[in-house]
Design a protein around this motif. Structure first.
Motif: not given
Length: 622
Positions: A510-512, A516-518, A560-562
């Protein structure tokens, strides 16, 4: 202009604040952040930090938490310092440690130290440093009536003491001007070596030296109660204090049995404690140590003037790292500050490269200048008991003293320090404490900057000449960074053998803003084990597969995010598997494991276990 009536405090213009009001405000903030405490008291408990020894740091302290009796500086119970003037007159004693067995180099280093701010010398003699017979040459050019000398000669303390006494006579040093410590510590030696057969005989030698010092050299102490063997084995602050109390009591009994008065016996002891980068616990430890020893002196019948504990602080070896050693400068600065604020009489800052071997001249210069800056530029010693009046520090000092006293009593019930060392009581208790702490280190709940957090894989290693081996066979010597540094050593060995580090591919989905956090978390984690990372940002499984193949890695991690995981994780994991990934991880923790993913990595997970298994799977030799 509003003028307050005489005698009315400024605070009278403001409404009184109550703890319940503060708790309600905290409760509201926590609810907005997603937490749902049952009430204000639960909200306060949620912000409480667990400390070693069952202690807790609460988020709020008030005057109600102040101890009933802290005393005054220089008066029992000496919580606020061993002298009424504190270190305000001349600062604390800046004591530099020397371990180089080369007598010429050590003499040059000693003279450089004394010319540049050091007040006393700590010399390692015998197997762990200089030959005992090298003492005269080592101290050539040193004005022994001005510079105190602390010896540390292990079982050879009597021979080392005779060398020093001979130097006093040869150089016509007035007995009243001689100062320092002969470093006799039979129980500390037993703790370090595990040898039990010589302790009683060495204790008899130590008492004889103490009698001589008391009669002939009033400024020289014969015995050191060294708590470093316990701290360096992984002891908690209370365990370190309790062991030092039990050792001090054993020496006090031996000295008085040999004919010294209680006051004279107390004057022959100097206590050595570790200072680490947990500044508040370090401050509390030195304050608690004085309170506890004051109680021992009181029940022994000592006068108030003889009851203050003489303290030597040494920055902790446990916190020192061999990787990114420059960060050690920051750690030792905080530790030195805490020792000074805590009221230590003498402070030794270990050079930042001490975990690598013999320190060089630059490292020794930084070590002594750290203290000079705190003393001369920050004026830290000009305030008597800087921590006095801090409700948190005062309460922490009392709670730590209580925990240490309980452990001291347990040692006494076991027959005293010598018996507790011999039967394994001390070893077992400290080992359990370190095992618990090791879990926190492995899970990065206790981060080590530059090693387990924010590692620098491309750092140029510092090379130092090996230091003489420290005595072994007794309590172990641990370091916080050791497990991670062992993984980095494996990575370095592969780099030297093949020209490449072990690799892992990060699939940033996905996008930054989504990954980015993970991605940052995962890269930081893998690099802590010496595993280099390469990444690609995309949502295309085929693009990830192509980039993975080109990277030369054999393992991958999804980042990425969930929400993005729900949409893309299985397809990306499948593509990576088809491209040859032997292991696929996912940064985060989901309710169900997506197909193709082996395991999750997440905050609070066992980083050491994950990194070890990855290196094994990649084929990196142990």
């Amino acid at each position: 202009m509003n003028v307050l009536p005489e005698g009315l405090p400024l605070a009278a213009e403001f409404p009184a604040a109550h703890r319940e009001q503060w708790q309600q405000l905290v409760e509201g903030v926590l609810r907005k952040s997603g937490a749902h405490p049952a009430d204000g008291a639960a909200a306060e408990r949620a912000l409480t930090t667990e400390l070693p020894d069952g202690l807790r740091a609460r988020p709020l302290y008030t005057a109600e938490d102040a101890p009933a009796e802290a005393g005054y500086p220089g008066f029992p119970p000496f919580v606020r310092g061993g002298r009424p003037q504190g270190a305000a007159v001349a600062g604390w004693d800046v004591r530099q440690r020397h371990t180089d067995p080369d007598r010429r180099r050590t003499n040059e280093a000693v003279l450089a130290d004394l010319e540049n701010g050091v007040g006393s010398l700590w010399l390692e003699l015998g197997g762990a440093g200089l030959p005992v017979t090298a003492l005269p040459e080592t101290l050539a050019g040193v004005y022994l009536d001005l510079a105190a000398v602390a010896l540390d000669a292990g079982p050879e303390f009597t021979a080392a003491a005779e060398q020093l006494f001979a130097l006093y006579e040869e150089r016509e040093v007035s007995p009243g001007a001689a100062a320092g410590n002969l470093g006799a510590d039979p129980l500390g030696l037993q703790a370090r070596t595990g040898e039990t057969g010589r302790t009683t005989a060495l204790l008899a030698e130590a008492t004889a030296l103490a009698a001589r010092c008391s009669a002939e050299y009033p400024g020289v102490r014969a015995l050191t109660v060294d708590a470093l063997p316990y701290h360096e084995a992984g002891a908690s602050p209370a365990q370190e204090l309790g062991c030092s109390l039990a050792t001090g009591v054993a020496y006090l009994r031996a000295l008085t049995a040999a004919g010294l008065s209680v006051d004279a016996a107390l004057g022959q002891l100097e206590f050595r404690y570790a200072a680490d980068a947990d500044q508040f616990l370090t401050i509390a430890k030195f304050r608690a140590a004085r309170r506890l020893w004051s109680r021992v002196a009181e029940v022994s019948g000592a006068s108030a003037a003889a009851s203050a504990q003489r303290q030597h602080a040494v920055t902790s070896r446990v916190m020192m790292t061999a990787r990114d050693p420059w960060v050690n400068m920051l750690r030792t600065t905080v530790a030195c500050l805490a020792a000074g604020v805590g009221g230590a009489d003498a402070v030794t800052v270990l050079p930042f490269d001490s975990a690598l071997g013999l320190p060089d001249s630059f490292a020794r210069r930084i070590a002594r200048n750290t203290q000079s800056i705190l003393l001369e530029e920050s004026h830290l010693a000009r305030v008597i008991d800087p921590a006095g009046g801090s409700w948190y520090v005062e309460q922490l000092s009392e709670e730590l003293a209580a925990a240490a006293w309980a452990w001291f009593q347990e040692i006494e019930r076991a027959g005293g320090q010598q018996a507790a060392l011999t039967d394994g009581t001390v070893r077992e208790r400290i080992a359990a404490t370190w095992a618990e702490r090791s879990v926190k280190l492995a899970k990065r709940r206790e981060p080590v900057t530059g090693v387990s957090e924010f590692p620098h894989l491309d750092e140029q290693p510092l090379v130092r000449e090996p230091a003489p081996a420290a005595p072994g066979g007794g309590l172990p010597q641990v370091r916080r960074a050791k497990a991670y540094e062992a993984l980095r050593d494996r990575s370095d060995a592969q780099l030297a053998a093949t020209g490449e580090r072990p690799k892992l591919f990060l699939a940033s989905i996905g996008t930054a803003s989504a990954h980015t956090a993970r991605t940052t978390f995962a890269a930081n984690l893998f690099q802590a084990g010496g595993i280099a990372t390469t990444s690609l940002e995309s949502v295309d499984p085929a693009a990830f597969a192509e980039a993975f193949t080109a990277s030369g890695a054999t393992a991958a991690c999804l980042c990425s995010g969930d929400a993005q995981y729900g949409e893309h994780a299985e397809a990306v994991a499948g593509a990576l598997r088809a491209a040859g990934a032997q292991r696929v991880l996912l940064a985060g923790r989901l309710g169900e494991t997506p197909a193709g993913v082996d395991e999750f990595i997440h905050a609070g997970g066992d980083a050491i276990a994950v990194l070890t298994s990855l290196l094994d799977q990649i084929g990196v030799a142990r």
